[in-house]
Scaffold this motif. Sequence first.
Motif, PDB file in Angstrom:
ATOM      1  N   LEU A  65       0.822  -1.208   0.000  1.00  8.99           N
ATOM      2  CA  LEU A  65       0.000   0.000   0.000  1.00  8.99           C
ATOM      3  C   LEU A  65       0.857   1.260   0.000  1.00  8.99           C
ATOM      4  CD1 LEU A  65      -2.827  -1.001   2.499  1.00  8.99           C
ATOM      5  CD2 LEU A  65      -2.963  -0.817   0.008  1.00  8.99           C
ATOM      6  N   GLU A  66       2.011   1.213   0.652  1.00 11.30           N
ATOM      7  CA  GLU A  66       2.897   2.373   0.688  1.00 11.30           C
ATOM      8  C   GLU A  66       3.384   2.727  -0.719  1.00 11.30           C
ATOM      9  OE1 GLU A  66       3.290  -0.349   2.691  1.00 11.30           O
ATOM     10  OE2 GLU A  66       2.408   0.600   4.463  1.00 11.30           O
ATOM     11  N   LYS A  67       3.673   1.704  -1.505  1.00 14.13           N
ATOM     12  CA  LYS A  67       4.102   1.948  -2.886  1.00 14.13           C
ATOM     13  C   LYS A  67       2.941   2.491  -3.716  1.00 14.13           C
ATOM     14  CE  LYS A  67       7.942  -1.260  -2.950  1.00 14.13           C
ATOM     15  NZ  LYS A  67       8.530  -2.468  -3.514  1.00 14.13           N
ATOM     16  N   MET A  68       1.753   1.942  -3.501  1.00 16.52           N
ATOM     17  CA  MET A  68       0.572   2.469  -4.207  1.00 16.52           C
ATOM     18  C   MET A  68       0.361   3.933  -3.840  1.00 16.52           C
ATOM     19  SD  MET A  68      -0.878   0.317  -6.288  1.00 16.52           S
ATOM     20  CE  MET A  68      -2.482   1.037  -6.546  1.00 16.52           C
ATOM     21  N   ALA A  69       0.600   4.266  -2.576  1.00 15.08           N
ATOM     22  CA  ALA A  69       0.447   5.656  -2.136  1.00 15.08           C
ATOM     23  C   ALA A  69       1.470   6.553  -2.827  1.00 15.08           C
ATOM     24  CB  ALA A  69       0.599   5.741  -0.622  1.00 15.08           C
ATOM     25  N   GLU A  70       2.708   6.061  -2.997  1.00 16.56           N
ATOM     26  CA  GLU A  70       3.724   6.853  -3.691  1.00 16.56           C
ATOM     27  C   GLU A  70       3.342   7.069  -5.155  1.00 16.56           C
ATOM     28  OE1 GLU A  70       7.935   6.464  -2.952  1.00 16.56           O
ATOM     29  OE2 GLU A  70       7.480   5.049  -1.317  1.00 16.56           O
ATOM     30  N   TYR A  71       2.811   6.015  -5.779  1.00 19.25           N
ATOM     31  CA  TYR A  71       2.341   6.164  -7.156  1.00 19.25           C
ATOM     32  C   TYR A  71       1.199   7.170  -7.224  1.00 19.25           C
ATOM     33  CZ  TYR A  71       5.049   2.336  -9.195  1.00 19.25           C
ATOM     34  OH  TYR A  71       6.064   1.554  -9.663  1.00 19.25           O
ATOM     35  N   ALA A  72       0.286   7.103  -6.258  1.00 16.60           N
ATOM     36  CA  ALA A  72      -0.848   8.027  -6.231  1.00 16.60           C
ATOM     37  C   ALA A  72      -0.366   9.468  -6.143  1.00 16.60           C
ATOM     38  CB  ALA A  72      -1.768   7.689  -5.060  1.00 16.60           C
ATOM     39  N   LYS A  73       0.641   9.709  -5.311  1.00 17.04           N
ATOM     40  CA  LYS A  73       1.185  11.065  -5.185  1.00 17.04           C
ATOM     41  C   LYS A  73       1.853  11.509  -6.477  1.00 17.04           C
ATOM     42  CE  LYS A  73       2.050  10.827  -0.236  1.00 17.04           C
ATOM     43  NZ  LYS A  73       3.098  10.727   0.793  1.00 17.04           N
ATOM     44  N   ALA A  74       2.659  10.634  -7.061  1.00 18.69           N
ATOM     45  CA  ALA A  74       3.392  10.991  -8.284  1.00 18.69           C
ATOM     46  C   ALA A  74       2.439  11.203  -9.461  1.00 18.69           C
ATOM     47  CB  ALA A  74       4.415   9.915  -8.621  1.00 18.69           C
ATOM     48  N   LEU A  75       1.411  10.363  -9.546  1.00 16.89           N
ATOM     49  CA  LEU A  75       0.461  10.450 -10.654  1.00 16.89           C
ATOM     50  C   LEU A  75      -0.649  11.458 -10.385  1.00 16.89           C
ATOM     51  CD1 LEU A  75       0.121   6.630 -11.313  1.00 16.89           C
ATOM     52  CD2 LEU A  75       1.174   8.294 -12.850  1.00 16.89           C
ATOM     53  N   LYS A  76      -0.749  11.887  -9.124  1.00 19.46           N
ATOM     54  CA  LYS A  76      -1.810  12.801  -8.702  1.00 19.46           C
ATOM     55  C   LYS A  76      -3.175  12.198  -9.028  1.00 19.46           C
ATOM     56  CE  LYS A  76       1.314  16.641  -8.892  1.00 19.46           C
ATOM     57  NZ  LYS A  76       2.425  15.801  -8.694  1.00 19.46           N
ATOM     58  N   TYR A  77      -3.288  10.925  -8.660  1.00 22.02           N
ATOM     59  CA  TYR A  77      -4.522  10.188  -8.898  1.00 22.02           C
ATOM     60  C   TYR A  77      -4.873   9.414  -7.637  1.00 22.02           C
ATOM     61  CZ  TYR A  77      -7.840   6.834 -10.787  1.00 22.02           C
ATOM     62  OH  TYR A  77      -8.957   6.083 -11.012  1.00 22.02           O
ATOM     63  N   ASP A  78      -6.141   9.415  -7.297  1.00 23.67           N
ATOM     64  CA  ASP A  78      -6.629   8.731  -6.108  1.00 23.67           C
ATOM     65  C   ASP A  78      -7.082   7.319  -6.486  1.00 23.67           C
ATOM     66  OD1 ASP A  78      -7.601   8.039  -3.666  1.00 23.67           O
ATOM     67  OD2 ASP A  78      -9.062   9.672  -3.537  1.00 23.67           O
ATOM     68  N   PHE A  79      -6.366   6.311  -6.007  1.00 17.76           N
ATOM     69  CA  PHE A  79      -6.681   4.916  -6.316  1.00 17.76           C
ATOM     70  C   PHE A  79      -7.700   4.316  -5.342  1.00 17.76           C
ATOM     71  CE2 PHE A  79      -2.512   5.182  -8.441  1.00 17.76           C
ATOM     72  CZ  PHE A  79      -2.816   4.589  -9.651  1.00 17.76           C
ATOM     73  N   HIS A  80      -8.307   5.127  -4.466  1.00 19.17           N
ATOM     74  CA  HIS A  80      -9.219   4.582  -3.456  1.00 19.17           C
ATOM     75  C   HIS A  80     -10.381   3.789  -4.041  1.00 19.17           C
ATOM     76  CE1 HIS A  80      -7.410   7.670  -0.709  1.00 19.17           C
ATOM     77  NE2 HIS A  80      -7.372   6.590   0.045  1.00 19.17           N
ATOM     78  N   SER A  81     -10.906   4.225  -5.158  1.00 19.08           N
ATOM     79  CA  SER A  81     -12.051   3.506  -5.726  1.00 19.08           C
ATOM     80  C   SER A  81     -11.665   2.122  -6.228  1.00 19.08           C
ATOM     81  CB  SER A  81     -12.694   4.318  -6.846  1.00 19.08           C
ATOM     82  OG  SER A  81     -11.762   4.551  -7.883  1.00 19.08           O
ATOM     83  N   GLU A  82     -10.442   1.977  -6.745  1.00 17.88           N
ATOM     84  CA  GLU A  82      -9.988   0.674  -7.235  1.00 17.88           C
ATOM     85  C   GLU A  82      -9.371  -0.177  -6.135  1.00 17.88           C
ATOM     86  OE1 GLU A  82      -9.017   3.563  -8.591  1.00 17.88           O
ATOM     87  OE2 GLU A  82      -9.383   3.540 -10.745  1.00 17.88           O
ATOM     88  N   VAL A  83      -8.700   0.475  -5.180  1.00 22.16           N
ATOM     89  CA  VAL A  83      -8.015  -0.230  -4.097  1.00 22.16           C
ATOM     90  C   VAL A  83      -8.554   0.310  -2.765  1.00 22.16           C
ATOM     91  CG1 VAL A  83      -5.773  -0.833  -3.104  1.00 22.16           C
ATOM     92  CG2 VAL A  83      -5.960  -0.406  -5.552  1.00 22.16           C
ATOM     93  N   PRO A  84      -9.644  -0.283  -2.261  1.00 19.54           N
ATOM     94  CA  PRO A  84     -10.276   0.235  -1.048  1.00 19.54           C
ATOM     95  C   PRO A  84      -9.346   0.231   0.171  1.00 19.54           C
ATOM     96  CG  PRO A  84     -11.666  -1.436  -2.099  1.00 19.54           C
ATOM     97  CD  PRO A  84     -10.369  -1.408  -2.828  1.00 19.54           C
ATOM     98  N   GLU A  85      -8.354  -0.644   0.181  1.00 16.46           N
ATOM     99  CA  GLU A  85      -7.433  -0.713   1.319  1.00 16.46           C
ATOM    100  C   GLU A  85      -6.651   0.586   1.507  1.00 16.46           C
ATOM    101  OE1 GLU A  85      -6.734  -3.133  -1.343  1.00 16.46           O
ATOM    102  OE2 GLU A  85      -8.335  -4.405  -0.579  1.00 16.46           O
ATOM    103  N   LEU A  86      -6.552   1.376   0.462  1.00 11.79           N
ATOM    104  CA  LEU A  86      -5.829   2.645   0.553  1.00 11.79           C
ATOM    105  C   LEU A  86      -6.531   3.646   1.466  1.00 11.79           C
ATOM    106  CD1 LEU A  86      -4.466   3.375  -3.028  1.00 11.79           C
ATOM    107  CD2 LEU A  86      -3.152   3.100  -0.953  1.00 11.79           C
ATOM    108  N   ALA A  87      -7.790   3.383   1.788  1.00 12.23           N
ATOM    109  CA  ALA A  87      -8.523   4.285   2.672  1.00 12.23           C
ATOM    110  C   ALA A  87      -7.841   4.369   4.035  1.00 12.23           C
ATOM    111  CB  ALA A  87      -9.962   3.829   2.822  1.00 12.23           C
ATOM    112  N   ALA A  88      -7.106   3.316   4.392  1.00 15.31           N
ATOM    113  CA  ALA A  88      -6.391   3.323   5.674  1.00 15.31           C
ATOM    114  C   ALA A  88      -5.281   4.368   5.677  1.00 15.31           C
ATOM    115  CB  ALA A  88      -5.812   1.943   5.961  1.00 15.31           C
TER     116      ALA A  88
END
Length: 121
Positions: free
Chosen positions: A44-67
């Motif tokens: 999830l930490e890597k997904m969060a880094e990608y989200a920051k770099a891409l400026k895209y919120d992956f919460h809808s596809e990866v619900p675990e990111l809500a944590a």
Amino acid sequence: MVNRGAVLEKYIRKERVNVTLLSQKLPWTVKTIYRHFQEEQLPLEKMAEYAKALKYDFHSEVPELAALKNVVHDPYVPYKTQSETNNDELDYRRKYEDVLEKYTDILVKYNALLEQRLADK
């Protein structure tokens, strides 16, 4: 369970994100990013880094990111797409070819003058 690597790859391909430019914003190489596409349980930490770099919120596809709160901090700024990058590369290539052609012309003229000078002696 969601395949996080596949979600990441799908977004990058759909948005035509230039992976080389993305790797410059992240602590990973292009090869590593492609390896991340294959990881079903990408941390999830890597997904969060990608989200920051891409400026895209992956919460809808990866619900675990809500944590992880506030994953995307910056406003959306789109990356250059692959086609835009290719256009830039083509511009530089044309400029390089123009300079190379001029250099070749000068070299031919120089050699002709050198041969003429040697023939005059």
